[in-house]
Write an enzyme that holds these catalytic residues in place. Structure first.
Site, PDB file in Angstrom:
ATOM      1  N   LYS A 115      24.228   8.948  -5.115  1.00 43.13           N
ATOM      2  CA  LYS A 115      25.150  10.006  -5.533  1.00 43.13           C
ATOM      3  C   LYS A 115      25.126  11.192  -4.576  1.00 43.13           C
ATOM      4  O   LYS A 115      24.188  11.397  -3.808  1.00 43.13           O
ATOM      5  CB  LYS A 115      24.858  10.423  -6.971  1.00 43.13           C
ATOM      6  CG  LYS A 115      25.195   9.287  -7.937  1.00 43.13           C
ATOM      7  CD  LYS A 115      25.307   9.710  -9.373  1.00 43.13           C
ATOM      8  CE  LYS A 115      25.830   8.539 -10.209  1.00 43.13           C
ATOM      9  NZ  LYS A 115      25.963   8.877 -11.627  1.00 43.13           N
ATOM     10  N   ARG A 149      19.917   2.207 -12.843  1.00 43.38           N
ATOM     11  CA  ARG A 149      21.147   1.572 -12.354  1.00 43.38           C
ATOM     12  C   ARG A 149      21.258   1.868 -10.862  1.00 43.38           C
ATOM     13  O   ARG A 149      21.378   3.022 -10.461  1.00 43.38           O
ATOM     14  CB  ARG A 149      22.364   2.123 -13.101  1.00 43.38           C
ATOM     15  CG  ARG A 149      23.701   1.501 -12.722  1.00 43.38           C
ATOM     16  CD  ARG A 149      24.820   2.117 -13.554  1.00 43.38           C
ATOM     17  NE  ARG A 149      26.104   1.493 -13.297  1.00 43.38           N
ATOM     18  CZ  ARG A 149      26.943   1.858 -12.305  1.00 43.38           C
ATOM     19  NH1 ARG A 149      26.606   2.866 -11.493  1.00 43.38           N
ATOM     20  NH2 ARG A 149      28.096   1.240 -12.142  1.00 43.38           N
TER      21      ARG A 149
END
Length: 317
Positions: free
Chosen positions: A216, A256
């Protein structure tokens, strides 16, 4: 799948985006053959399940219609499920989730936590499958404007509790629920770090927690070069592994990730080292304001009679 929700070992969810515009790997697996091959590879690398998404949820992304989303994911789900791969469907649409479950998916990973489609609770309840409820405040196009909190951890915890209550009221069994703090979704970089530092406060909800920091943008900003240019997604794997390992050490049920093998290797080291757990003092985390990750203080430093960010092994408890 209840056994997966109750798993003692950290669960590794591999990411498979069959979209042309994902922030990290958009277009690489839009082709059916490439998508199936990558899903098989993720399992070979150690993923417990493969999370398949047909709609990008990166900040600013436009929505696609349900028919397009379903057309992207269903053939891949059928093929992977037939090969014995445990599949989760990454969608906020009840009709897509229902079709995906019929095609062989075993888990619904809903980034909206049930807010985007009120019918999702019925679909999950009737299927009896696990449901990942992520913290969410709005669709990708306008999520940046929604990143306003009094205290991000307290607010996220309260809003997740509301989604859990709604699911339970709709008849979804408690042992099918997993929560996710939604890093990057209506969150600034500082919000993400505060959620990481104070993860035990979210674990107090009493449900398994999925942690998804993989590649991210806030990791890219952390690793920016001397000119302030963020590290590209391909260079964020080590940081992803580090954040995932910190989350597991703090008590997260699962992570994840895009790079499954690197995460699985790190977890093997963690297990061999005695499964050390981070022991955080909540007040210390609040005083740090999220600027210091859990465990960053010296192990021997004490705050209020408790170790602030210390580490203990399984045998120490």
């Amino acid at each position: 799948m209840t056994d997966l929700v109750r798993a003692q070992a950290p669960v590794v969810m591999g990411v498979l985006n069959v979209t042309p515009d994902s922030f990290s790997d958009g277009g690489r697996y839009a082709d059916f053959t490439a998508a199936v091959a990558h899903g098989v590879r993720l399992v070979a690398d150690g993923a417990h399940l493969v999370d398949i998404g047909g709609e990008s949820t990166r900040p600013g992304a436009d929505r696609v219609d349900a028919e397009t989303e379903a057309a992207r994911v269903l053939p891949v789900i059928r093929e992977l499920a037939a090969a014995g791969v445990v599949v989760s469907i990454d969608t906020s649409r009840a009709r897509v989730a229902e079709a995906a479950l019929a095609a062989g998916a075993a888990v619904v990973n809903d980034v909206s936590g049930g807010l985007a489609d009120p019918d999702m609770a019925r679909v999950v309840r009737d299927a009896g499958c696990p449901w990942v409820l992520m913290h969410w405040r709005g669709h990708s196009r306008g999520m940046r404007e929604l990143a306003r909190y009094t205290d991000v951890v307290t607010d996220v915890r309260a809003e997740l509790a509301q989604r859990v209550d709604a699911a339970l009221t709709a008849g979804v069994p408690a042992d099918r629920i997993v929560v996710d703090p939604g890093l990057g979704f209506a969150k600034t970089a500082e919000h993400n770090w505060q959620l990481t530092a104070r993860l035990p406060e979210l674990l107090d909800l009493g449900f398994p927690l999925l942690f998804g920091a993989s590649r991210k943008s806030y990791l890219g900003r952390l690793l920016a070069d001397a000119d302030g240019v963020p590290r590209p997604t391909a260079g964020r794997e080590a940081a992803t592994v580090a954040t995932s390992l910190l989350a597991v050490a703090a008590g997260a049920w699962g992570v994840r990730v895009h790079d499954v093998l690197g995460t699985v290797d790190a977890l093997a080291v963690w297990r061999a080292g005695g499964r050390p757990r981070l022991v955080t003092d909540r007040a210390a985390g609040q005083r740090a304001g999220g600027e210091l990750a859990a465990g960053e203080r010296a192990g021997g430093e004490r705050a209020g009679g408790k170790l602030a960010g210390g580490i203990q092994t399984e045998g120490d408890r």
